[in-house]
Write an enzyme that holds these catalytic residues in place. Structure first.
Site, PDB file in Angstrom:
ATOM      1  N   GLN A   1      -1.386  -2.584 -14.058  1.00 14.62           N
ATOM      2  CA  GLN A   1      -2.019  -2.655 -12.736  1.00 14.62           C
ATOM      3  C   GLN A   1      -3.435  -2.075 -12.829  1.00 14.62           C
ATOM      4  OE1 GLN A   1       1.017  -1.583  -9.373  1.00 14.62           O
ATOM      5  NE2 GLN A   1       1.624  -0.437 -11.201  1.00 14.62           N
ATOM      6  N   ASN A   2      -3.732  -1.452 -13.962  1.00 16.95           N
ATOM      7  CA  ASN A   2      -5.016  -0.771 -14.123  1.00 16.95           C
ATOM      8  C   ASN A   2      -6.119  -1.765 -14.443  1.00 16.95           C
ATOM      9  OD1 ASN A   2      -3.507   1.520 -13.775  1.00 16.95           O
ATOM     10  ND2 ASN A   2      -3.445   2.051 -15.953  1.00 16.95           N
TER      11      ASN A   2
ATOM     12  N   ASP B   1      -9.072  -0.476 -15.819  1.00 14.07           N
ATOM     13  CA  ASP B   1      -9.874   0.074 -16.920  1.00 14.07           C
ATOM     14  C   ASP B   1      -9.487  -0.633 -18.226  1.00 14.07           C
ATOM     15  OD1 ASP B   1      -7.586   2.714 -16.596  1.00 14.07           O
ATOM     16  OD2 ASP B   1      -7.728   1.545 -18.436  1.00 14.07           O
TER      17      ASP B   1
ATOM     18  N   HIS C   1      -4.135  -6.794 -11.726  1.00 16.46           N
ATOM     19  CA  HIS C   1      -5.019  -6.478 -10.595  1.00 16.46           C
ATOM     20  C   HIS C   1      -6.494  -6.646 -10.946  1.00 16.46           C
ATOM     21  CE1 HIS C   1      -1.689  -3.899  -8.531  1.00 16.46           C
ATOM     22  NE2 HIS C   1      -1.500  -5.193  -8.377  1.00 16.46           N
TER      23      HIS C   1
ATOM     24  N   ALA D   1       2.628  11.183 -19.149  1.00 17.73           N
ATOM     25  CA  ALA D   1       2.743  10.090 -20.121  1.00 17.73           C
ATOM     26  C   ALA D   1       2.234  10.506 -21.500  1.00 17.73           C
ATOM     27  CB  ALA D   1       1.948   8.895 -19.611  1.00 17.73           C
TER      28      ALA D   1
HETATM   29  N1  APR Z   1       1.335  10.608 -16.556  1.00 10.87           N
HETATM   30  C1  APR Z   1       2.115   9.685 -15.936  1.00 10.87           C
HETATM   31  N2  APR Z   1       2.075   9.430 -14.612  1.00 10.87           N
HETATM   32  C2  APR Z   1       1.208  10.169 -13.877  1.00 10.87           C
HETATM   33  C3  APR Z   1       0.371  11.157 -14.443  1.00 10.87           C
HETATM   34  C4  APR Z   1       0.457  11.355 -15.842  1.00 10.87           C
HETATM   35  N3  APR Z   1      -0.299  12.288 -16.470  1.00 10.87           N
HETATM   36  N4  APR Z   1      -0.366  11.715 -13.435  1.00 10.87           N
HETATM   37  C5  APR Z   1       0.011  11.093 -12.290  1.00 10.87           C
HETATM   38  N5  APR Z   1       0.966  10.176 -12.549  1.00 10.87           N
HETATM   39  C6  APR Z   1       1.673   9.298 -11.629  1.00 10.87           C
HETATM   40  C7  APR Z   1       1.812   9.825 -10.230  1.00 10.87           C
HETATM   41  O1  APR Z   1       2.954  10.652 -10.116  1.00 10.87           O
HETATM   42  C8  APR Z   1       1.984   8.527  -9.437  1.00 10.87           C
HETATM   43  O2  APR Z   1       3.357   8.180  -9.375  1.00 10.87           O
HETATM   44  O3  APR Z   1       0.927   8.111 -11.523  1.00 10.87           O
HETATM   45  C9  APR Z   1       1.252   7.484 -10.293  1.00 10.87           C
HETATM   46  C10 APR Z   1      -0.020   6.981  -9.655  1.00 10.87           C
HETATM   47  O4  APR Z   1       0.333   6.275  -8.494  1.00 10.87           O
HETATM   48  P1  APR Z   1      -0.833   5.542  -7.692  1.00 10.87           P
HETATM   49  O5  APR Z   1      -1.977   6.475  -7.540  1.00 10.87           O
HETATM   50  O6  APR Z   1      -0.204   4.944  -6.473  1.00 10.87           O
HETATM   51  O7  APR Z   1      -1.331   4.387  -8.666  1.00 10.87           O
HETATM   52  P2  APR Z   1      -0.642   2.998  -8.933  1.00 10.87           P
HETATM   53  O8  APR Z   1       0.831   3.099  -8.745  1.00 10.87           O
HETATM   54  O9  APR Z   1      -1.146   2.518 -10.235  1.00 10.87           O
HETATM   55  O10 APR Z   1      -1.251   2.087  -7.748  1.00 10.87           O
HETATM   56  C11 APR Z   1      -0.880   0.722  -7.726  1.00 10.87           C
HETATM   57  O11 APR Z   1      -2.349   0.369  -5.852  1.00 10.87           O
HETATM   58  O12 APR Z   1      -4.346   0.860  -4.873  1.00 10.87           O
HETATM   59  C12 APR Z   1      -3.667  -0.114  -5.570  1.00 10.87           C
HETATM   60  O13 APR Z   1      -4.565  -1.777  -6.961  1.00 10.87           O
HETATM   61  C13 APR Z   1      -4.336  -0.404  -6.894  1.00 10.87           C
HETATM   62  O14 APR Z   1      -3.313  -0.879  -9.027  1.00 10.87           O
HETATM   63  C14 APR Z   1      -3.300   0.013  -7.924  1.00 10.87           C
HETATM   64  C15 APR Z   1      -2.001  -0.088  -7.154  1.00 10.87           C
END
Ligand code: APR
Length: 239
Positions: free
Chosen positions: A98-99, A101, A116, A229
């Site tokens: 979903q990233n 980067d 995405h 991670a």
């Molecule tokens: N290692 C693993 N997971 C982690 C770490 C880490 N060091 N630090 C934080 N996290 C977890 C958090 O606990 C959280 O569950 O990463 C997750 C980030 O969640 P979001 O910020 O919601 O990001 P994501 O799930 O990728 O968002 C999905 O939402 O805004 C849209 O398009 C955007 O692709 C994105 C989508």
């Protein structure tokens, strides 16, 4: 599965889904953590087609800042562990991220889909249909923003809220044949990605989540491994 290892047999096919959390230890902000991007910016101001129509300069300032951060970031041990697993599995591995980067690519991942979109690509905001092009430029003002050969402004090659994720046919084909699904660093808040674990589970796959806190869809996983991670993945995926 032993407590600290995901057993992967010579017959297993692995589907990996990653979210912003896998890039957190590389210094990139997630979206929904307390210090995340959505604590600083309103989604409706920078991440919707309406935001683009209303204020393309603000949208490009948001993505230019994210380009700057991503350029400075380096892949962490989690990105490296996934690239090593892909090499080991020789064709029985698919990475959907979903990233936006490019840390997975810079760690060596090859068979991946940015559902995405991609931060370092731009595409025509008009209807000319020209393909996206690689773009690392920063656009601090509207006057700086590159234009398509058709004359329209170039826009970020990102899937905004309300737009259709990329590569879904390919992603669902890979999901249907996966026997192991690993999900890393995503809160399970955004669909369709948050449903992938259910689709894989229905197809009979073992499903494992890795992150410091349980995601919203935790109940759908065979196992939840709590941890960062970069700290957990290398041991979990060790040969
Ligand atoms: N290692 C693993 N997971 C982690 C770490 C880490 N060091 N630090 C934080 N996290 C977890 C958090 O606990 C959280 O569950 O990463 C997750 C980030 O969640 P979001 O910020 O919601 O990001 P994501 O799930 O990728 O968002 C999905 O939402 O805004 C849209 O398009 C955007 O692709 C994105 C989508």
């Amino acid at each position: 599965m032993s407590e600290q290892r995901v057993e992967i047999s010579a017959e297993d096919r692995v589907f990996v889904l990653t979210g912003a959390g896998i890039s957190a230890e590389s210094g990139l902000a997630t979206f929904r953590d307390s210090d995340g991007l959505w604590a600083e910016h309103a989604i409706e101001d920078v991440c919707t087609p309406e935001a683009w129509e209303r204020n393309p300069e603000l949208v490009w300032q948001f993505y230019s800042a994210r380009r700057e951060g991503a350029e400075r970031a380096i892949p962490n041990a989690a990105h490296v562990a996934l690239a090593a697993l892909e090499k080991r599995l020789e064709g029985r591995f698919f990475l959907c991220t979903q990233n936006v980067d490019d840390l997975h690519e810079r760690a060596g991942s090859r068979n991946l889909m940015h559902m995405h979109g991609e931060l370092f690509a731009s595409r025509c905001s008009g209807e000319c249909g020209r393909a996206p092009r690689r773009d690392h430029a920063l656009y601090p003002t509207l006057a700086d923003v590159a234009r398509c050969d058709c004359g329209a402004l170039m826009r970020p090659h990102i899937v905004w809220f309300g737009e259709v994720p990329m590569g879904m046919d390919h992603i669902s084909a890979e999901l249907s044949r996966a026997t192991v699904m690993l999900v890393v660093g995503t809160s399970g808040s955004v669909y369709p990605a948050a449903n992938f674990v259910r689709w894989a589970g229905h197809a009979g796959a073992r499903t494992v989540y890795v992150g410091p806190e349980a995601p919203l869809n935790a109940a759908a996983f065979t196992q939840v491994v709590l941890g960062k991670a970069g700290e957990v993945l290398p041991g979990l995926l060790a040969d």
